[in-house]
Design an enzyme around this catalytic site. Sequence first.
Site, PDB file in Angstrom:
ATOM      1  N   GLU A  12      50.986 -76.461  31.041  1.00 53.67           N
ATOM      2  CA  GLU A  12      51.933 -75.347  31.167  1.00 53.67           C
ATOM      3  C   GLU A  12      52.540 -74.943  29.826  1.00 53.67           C
ATOM      4  O   GLU A  12      53.139 -73.873  29.710  1.00 53.67           O
ATOM      5  CB  GLU A  12      53.042 -75.708  32.170  1.00 53.67           C
TER       6      GLU A  12
ATOM      7  N   CYS B 278      52.607 -85.255  33.461  1.00 53.85           N
ATOM      8  CA  CYS B 278      53.434 -86.202  32.718  1.00 53.85           C
ATOM      9  C   CYS B 278      54.233 -87.077  33.690  1.00 53.85           C
ATOM     10  O   CYS B 278      53.664 -87.900  34.378  1.00 53.85           O
ATOM     11  CB  CYS B 278      54.315 -85.448  31.727  1.00 53.85           C
TER      12      CYS B 278
ATOM     13  N   HIS C 271      50.458 -81.518  28.848  1.00 52.24           N
ATOM     14  CA  HIS C 271      51.192 -80.420  29.488  1.00 52.24           C
ATOM     15  C   HIS C 271      50.424 -79.098  29.403  1.00 52.24           C
ATOM     16  O   HIS C 271      50.620 -78.324  28.455  1.00 52.24           O
ATOM     17  CB  HIS C 271      52.551 -80.241  28.814  1.00 52.24           C
TER      18      HIS C 271
END
Length: 221
Positions: free
Chosen positions: A197, A87, A195
């Site tokens: 994660e 990002c 994302h």
Amino acid sequence: MRSAVIVFPGSNCDRDLAVAIEAVTGARPAMLWHRETELPAGTDFVAIPGGFSYGDYLRSGAMAARSPVMRAVADAAARGVPVLGVCNGFQVLTEAGLLPGALMRNAGLSFICRTVPLTVENSQTLFTQGYAAGETIRVPIAHHDGNYQADAETLDRLEDEGRVAFRYAEPVNGSARNIAGIVNDAGNVLGLMPHPERAIDPVHGGTDGRRLFEGLLETVA
């Protein structure tokens, strides 16, 4: 695997990345403040998190790209150390010249926060070997300036060289050719707007992001 997460003023996904890396590798990454000039000795992997580094002044990622720590990150990337920018981290990588192109305002001029389908375009990179080519995965996005743009020659080169790692499976933010993530010419630097994660634990709604970190761990270890 010895990893480091870069932290800028305005980063807000640094802990998310650190938790994901530790969950997969079993080792807590070093949290490296932007004023540092060197990476910890023996660093095997560098992650640049999402957020609003330096408040997104000038352009998203522009000021962070010129912080002292980024010189060390660039040197590590040149040595072949894997570098992941997620990002805002993707924005930083383009502003630092480690990846081509730029991230512009979303075509709809609004912040987008939802889970989207991605197509794995190249499963042969350090970051994507845990996936199958052509596989569709679901990963959250949360960005306002995620509209990837580059000139036609650069886009053609990225396509021809297999450097488009992930593509949105549907129109999301106006990105040229629905590009969601690209790698550098050496294949060891990945910029990714979604994302991964945030997609490593079933309680968060999915685990499709976990294989990115698992594949990287297998290679580095």
